[in-house]
Design a protein around this motif. Structure first.
Motif, PDB file in Angstrom:
ATOM      1  N   GLU A  16       0.851  -1.068   0.010  1.00  0.00           N
ATOM      2  CA  GLU A  16       0.158   0.097  -0.069  1.00  0.00           C
ATOM      3  C   GLU A  16       0.792   1.238  -0.023  1.00  0.00           C
ATOM      4  O   GLU A  16       0.490   2.208  -0.707  1.00  0.00           O
ATOM      5  CB  GLU A  16      -0.928  -0.046   1.174  1.00  0.00           C
ATOM      6  CG  GLU A  16      -2.018  -0.991   1.100  1.00  0.00           C
ATOM      7  CD  GLU A  16      -2.795  -1.334   2.288  1.00  0.00           C
ATOM      8  OE1 GLU A  16      -3.868  -1.867   2.462  1.00  0.00           O
ATOM      9  OE2 GLU A  16      -2.138  -0.705   3.412  1.00  0.00           O
ATOM     10  N   GLY A  19       2.005   2.094  -3.355  1.00  0.00           N
ATOM     11  CA  GLY A  19       1.077   2.612  -4.221  1.00  0.00           C
ATOM     12  C   GLY A  19       0.650   4.001  -3.858  1.00  0.00           C
ATOM     13  O   GLY A  19       0.326   4.860  -4.638  1.00  0.00           O
ATOM     14  N   ASN A  22       3.941   6.397  -4.739  1.00  0.00           N
ATOM     15  CA  ASN A  22       4.267   6.440  -6.013  1.00  0.00           C
ATOM     16  C   ASN A  22       5.519   6.458  -6.367  1.00  0.00           C
ATOM     17  O   ASN A  22       6.316   7.170  -7.259  1.00  0.00           O
ATOM     18  CB  ASN A  22       3.207   7.209  -6.957  1.00  0.00           C
ATOM     19  CG  ASN A  22       3.416   7.046  -8.305  1.00  0.00           C
ATOM     20  OD1 ASN A  22       3.606   5.989  -8.876  1.00  0.00           O
ATOM     21  ND2 ASN A  22       3.244   7.947  -8.949  1.00  0.00           N
TER      22      ASN A  22
END
Length: 280
Positions: A16, A19, A22
């Motif tokens: 997570e 993500g 980034n």
């Protein structure tokens, strides 16, 4: 009724985190996280194997502390580290891409099996790609992933590959060996940084000595010129006298600024304040 009570962890899994942010982790972050996870395994391995280490099973607290979670695949260590083969079709141990060859081919696991999964976890964190996305050498089974982690030093890449050796016997023997390798890695980094800063300091010393040489030359020149102007003040008449006097003042200011480089700006500032307040 038997159950397992686990602490509720505030934070994100590393999957997570990737993500959400980034971005890939830096080398300093990788070293810190690897150290934390090795210390966790050091506490687990005397009795247990995790057998499913991956970014989804590692959480990072808001303060940066890592926590290893999901102990559903944990197996208590026996003398031979043998895993009971799972016969149920709906049950699996480990995750493809992170599972070591000995678990896939022989249904056996060792402490080094967790090291392999840990190495594959850092392939994901350092490259941004799933380990299954990379090709492998057909003979050695080595993973071709380094081209996706060009921001990482070769020393750290070597350590990650050491954790992922296809043959579990060629991986680190225990967590202590990994920690010692990390200490060597940190010492090399410190030594490289020391050499780098020494090089910068040597360059600065050369520049500073050149600056001092120039400053000394200008200082001597201004003294000689001031003496010359003092001689002219005695000989010339008005209005040439004013021009010579102005030149003398300018050179005197230059002389003072060279002799007292730190005090001179403060002196000018004070004179300026006095002029503004009309006290002089």
């Amino acid at each position: 009724l038997h159950c397992l009570v686990m602490e509720k962890i505030d934070g994100l899994t590393l999957e997570e985190w990737l993500g959400q942010n980034n971005q890939l982790i830096t080398e300093a972050q990788a070293i810190d996280w690897l150290k934390q996870l090795i210390v966790i395994l050091k506490e687990i391995h005397p009795k247990y194997l995790h057998r499913d280490i991956k970014p989804d099973n590692i959480m990072v607290r808001p303060n940066g502390q890592l926590v290893l979670i999901d102990f559903g695949a944990v197996k208590q260590l026996t003398q031979k580290y043998i895993i009971q083969q799972i016969t149920s079709q709906n049950t699996s141990i480990g995750t493809l891409g992170y599972m070591p060859p000995e678990m896939m081919n022989e249904q056996e696991a060792y402490p080094q099996s967790d090291f392999f999964s840990l190495g594959r976890t850092f392939v994901r964190l350092l490259s941004g790609k799933h380990p299954s996305d990379f090709t492998q050498d057909l003979q050695t089974q080595q993973l071709f992933w380094r081209n996706e982690a060009t921001h990482i030093s070769e020393r750290l890449l070597n350590l990650i590959d050491f954790l992922m050796e296809p043959d579990w016997k060629n991986r680190p023997k225990n967590t202590q060996e990994i920690l010692l390798s990390m200490i060597d890695l940190l010492m090399e980094i410190i030594n490289d940084n020391h050499n780098y800063y020494n090089k910068i300091l040597r360059i600065r010393r050369v520049k500073h000595s050149n600056y001092n040489f120039i400053k000394s030359g200008v200082l001597i020149f201004s003294i000689v010129l001031n003496l010359f102007l003092i001689g002219l003040l005695i000989k010339v008449d008005y209005p040439r006298h004013v021009v010579v006097l102005l030149m003398f003042v300018v050179l005197s200011i230059l002389f003072i600024s060279l002799v007292f480089p730190l005090e001179f700006p403060l002196f000018i500032k004070r004179v300026y304040k006095l002029l503004l307040s009309r006290k002089i």
